[in-house]
Design an enzyme around this catalytic site. Structure first.
Site, mmCIF file in Angstrom:
data_model
loop_
_atom_site.group_PDB
_atom_site.id
_atom_site.type_symbol
_atom_site.label_atom_id
_atom_site.label_comp_id
_atom_site.label_asym_id
_atom_site.label_seq_id
_atom_site.Cartn_x
_atom_site.Cartn_y
_atom_site.Cartn_z
ATOM 1 N N SER A 281 -12.373 -14.248 2.896
ATOM 2 C CA SER A 281 -11.358 -14.300 1.845
ATOM 3 C C SER A 281 -11.449 -15.652 1.162
ATOM 4 O O SER A 281 -11.927 -16.625 1.756
ATOM 5 C CB SER A 281 -9.970 -14.114 2.458
ATOM 6 O OG SER A 281 -8.942 -14.479 1.551
ATOM 7 N N TYR B 201 -3.618 -15.729 9.061
ATOM 8 C CA TYR B 201 -4.605 -14.907 8.357
ATOM 9 C C TYR B 201 -5.711 -15.759 7.759
ATOM 10 O O TYR B 201 -6.904 -15.492 7.969
ATOM 11 C CB TYR B 201 -3.928 -14.086 7.260
ATOM 12 C CG TYR B 201 -4.910 -13.358 6.368
ATOM 13 C CD1 TYR B 201 -5.573 -12.232 6.825
ATOM 14 C CD2 TYR B 201 -5.187 -13.822 5.078
ATOM 15 C CE1 TYR B 201 -6.487 -11.566 6.021
ATOM 16 C CE2 TYR B 201 -6.095 -13.165 4.269
ATOM 17 C CZ TYR B 201 -6.743 -12.035 4.738
ATOM 18 O OH TYR B 201 -7.659 -11.394 3.945
#
Length: 266
Positions: A143, A156
């Protein structure tokens, strides 16, 4: 990898979002597929549509990667079916946008299990045979959140930092031995991720899952160690190199604080 055509690709989290987009794009380029996720009905429906449209083989194996033994069970099922994996796409994963203490410790353990542990296990399982065959690859979905500390998305983004660094380290070990490992860093993407993460992405630009999948495959074929999707995201990736780390933390904190608090008011 030199080509996708006639390769066999294992895609985790294939029933929706980026995983589903990977399945369609790879089949379009002539790959045979092994798709896995928790939802058997969705996988069977996807397999039927893809095999009919692109005339490729699509094998379905259901499994819950939140369970520690699923990667080994999945790999054993693949071998028992007489299949080998030429390209692994570790796409399964999830995150949460919230104050760190507002999520349960069980939730964080599940996030780490699927975002990190399952990914590492699958890489470990498929790499030996890939090294024997050569011309193979792995795409690990990280990400843009992996590129800096992210208050309110702490666990995360930290898990995706692991994915990025782990993938690039493997690239250093194996890219000269016939296996390309590419870390994919998409930004905001139009998938179901936002709903699960309870993420307020209103007003943020977003790429389609199809765009993300196409750019990832292109990067792999060009033997790149990582791919940041989107020009704006790529330019933003330079901020942690140009600014003091504390300044980067404060910038992200202020941005995320507004979005987390505004979400709570809805």
């Amino acid at each position: 990898m030199k080509t996708i055509k006639n390769k066999t690709v294992l895609i985790t989290g294939a029933s929706s979002g980026i995983g589903e987009a990977f399945a369609y794009e790879l089949a379009k380029q002539g790959a045979n597929l092994i798709i896995t996720a928790r939802s058997e009905d969705k996988l069977i429906d996807l397999a039927h549509k893809i095999s009919k449209e692109y005339n490729v083989k699509v094998n379905v194996f259901t499994g819950d990667l939140l369970k520690k033994d699923t990667p080994v069970k999945l790999y054993n099922q693949i071998k028992e079916a007489g299949l080998t994996v030429d390209l692994l796409i570790n796409n399964a994963g999830f995150g949460k946008w919230t104050n760190f203490l507002d999520e349960s410790i069980d939730g964080y353990e599940e996030m780490i299990e699927i975002n990190i542990n399952a990914l590492v296990k699958l890489c470990y399982l498929v790499l030996p045979e890939m090294l024997q065959k050569g011309d193979c690859g792995i795409i690990n979905v990280a990400s843009t959140g992996a590129l800096q500390p992210c208050p309110y998305v702490a666990a995360y983004c930290a898990s995706k930092s692991f994915v990025l660094n782990f993938s690039e380290a493997l690239y250093g070990e194996y890219s000269k031995k016939g296996v390309t490992i590419t870390a994919l860093c998409p930004g905001n993407t139009t998938t179901g991720f936002q709903s699960i993460a309870k993420a307020n992405t209103q007003g943020m630009t977003a790429d389609t899952a199809e765009t993300v999948a196409k750019q990832a495959i292109s990067a792999l074929l060009k033997k790149k160690s990582f791919k940041i999707v989107g020009t704006a995201n790529y330019l933003q990736s330079f901020l942690p190199r140009l600014l003091p780390r504390r300044s980067v933390i404060m910038i992200v904190r202020n941005m995320m604080n507004d979005r987390v608090n505004s979400r709570k008011l809805v």
